[in-house]
Design an enzyme around this catalytic site. Structure first.
Site, mmCIF file in Angstrom:
data_model
loop_
_atom_site.group_PDB
_atom_site.id
_atom_site.type_symbol
_atom_site.label_atom_id
_atom_site.label_comp_id
_atom_site.label_asym_id
_atom_site.label_seq_id
_atom_site.Cartn_x
_atom_site.Cartn_y
_atom_site.Cartn_z
ATOM 1 N N ARG A 1 37.979 109.775 99.546
ATOM 2 C CA ARG A 1 37.627 109.090 98.256
ATOM 3 C C ARG A 1 37.632 110.170 97.023
ATOM 4 O O ARG A 1 37.024 111.290 97.126
ATOM 5 C CB ARG A 1 36.211 108.642 98.438
ATOM 6 C CG ARG A 1 35.271 108.366 97.157
ATOM 7 C CD ARG A 1 35.978 107.078 96.692
ATOM 8 N NE ARG A 1 35.231 106.564 95.348
ATOM 9 C CZ ARG A 1 34.085 105.888 95.296
ATOM 10 N NH1 ARG A 1 33.338 105.553 96.425
ATOM 11 N NH2 ARG A 1 33.536 105.662 93.975
ATOM 12 N N ASP B 1 34.230 103.339 99.821
ATOM 13 C CA ASP B 1 33.005 103.110 99.204
ATOM 14 C C ASP B 1 31.894 102.982 99.914
ATOM 15 O O ASP B 1 31.933 101.775 100.675
ATOM 16 C CB ASP B 1 33.305 102.033 97.824
ATOM 17 C CG ASP B 1 32.154 102.152 96.988
ATOM 18 O OD1 ASP B 1 31.434 103.243 96.852
ATOM 19 O OD2 ASP B 1 32.026 101.176 96.465
ATOM 20 N N ASP C 1 27.845 102.372 99.867
ATOM 21 C CA ASP C 1 26.861 102.027 99.111
ATOM 22 C C ASP C 1 25.354 102.209 100.060
ATOM 23 O O ASP C 1 25.447 101.314 101.147
ATOM 24 C CB ASP C 1 26.784 101.035 98.281
ATOM 25 C CG ASP C 1 27.990 101.237 97.093
ATOM 26 O OD1 ASP C 1 27.913 102.302 96.599
ATOM 27 O OD2 ASP C 1 28.323 100.273 96.873
#
Length: 182
Positions: free
Chosen positions: A99, A111, A113
Site C-alpha cells: 500500500r 485498504d 479500515d
C-alpha cells in the site's frame, strides 16, 4: 472520547472489533482474491484472530468508476491491542502488502479500515472510531450485514442491516463469495 447516543439498543455484538478489508490492485498476487486472503492470514501473525468474516463483495471504483473494480469484505476480529495499537498494526499490514498512500481514493493494493472497536467512540488525531463514513458505504455495510446484521452503530443507533439499506456510496456492491467463520 465522545459518549455514544443515550438509549442506543444493546446487542451481543457490543464488543465487536470490526475491520473492513479491500483493494483494487492485486500487486504481486495473481488476483485480488488471493491478495485479500493473504492479508487475512497476516492478521494472525499480527495478533488479530478472525472470529467471523464476510464473503468478498465487488464494486466499481469510487469516485472514478474508470479505475479497476474493488473487492471488499469485513472481518470481526479479536485482539488484546488497544485501538491506537490496532490502527498502527493495520497500517503496517497495508505497507507489507504494498500500500502506497498517494492521493485520497487512489487505486490501492490493500485498504484496511477500523470500522468499530466495541461501543467506543473516539475522535483523536489519526484515529476516528467508529469509522466516520462506513455507514454510507454498501461495500462495508453489505458485508457487515451479511455476518452481523444486528450489529448496532455506536453513534447512529441503527443496525448494519438497516444501514445497508440507506447507503449512498458503492450502491453497486454485490457479493461474489460466501461468508465463513474465521
Amino acid at each position: 472520547m465522545v459518549a455514544p447516543l443515550p438509549g442506543v439498543r444493546s446487542s451481543p455484538l457490543d464488543e465487536a472489533i470490526i475491520l473492513a478489508v479491500g483493494g483494487n490492485l492485486a500487486g504481486d498476487y495473481p488476483s485480488l482474491d488471493a491478495l485479500l486472503e493473504a492479508a487475512l492470514s497476516a492478521f494472525l501473525r499480527a495478533g488479530l484472530t478472525v472470529a467471523r468474516r464476510s464473503g468478498w463483495w465487488r464494486s466499481a471504483a469510487w469516485p472514478d468508476p474508470g479505475a479497476p473494480a474493488y473487492l471488499n469484505g469485513v472481518a470481526i476480529v479479536e485482539t488484546a491491542l488497544s485501538p491506537r495499537a490496532l490502527m498502527a498494526t493495520i497500517l503496517d499490514i497495508e505497507a507489507e502488502f504494498g500500500r502506497r498512500r498517494t492521493e485520497p481514493n487512489a487505486p490501492r493494493t490493500l485498504d484496511i479500515d477500523l470500522i468499530a472497536y466495541g461501543r467506543r467512540v473516539i475522535d483523536e488525531r489519526g484515529l476516528a472510531v467508529p469509522h466516520p463514513r462506513a455507514h454510507e458505504r454498501l461495500f462495508v455495510m453489505g458485508p457487515l450485514a451479511e455476518i452481523a446484521p444486528d450489529w448496532v452503530h455506536p453513534v447512529l443507533g441503527e443496525t448494519a442491516a438497516e444501514l445497508s439499506k440507506t447507503v449512498s456510496v458503492g450502491r453497486d456492491a454485490r457479493p461474489v463469495r460466501e461468508a465463513r467463520d474465521g
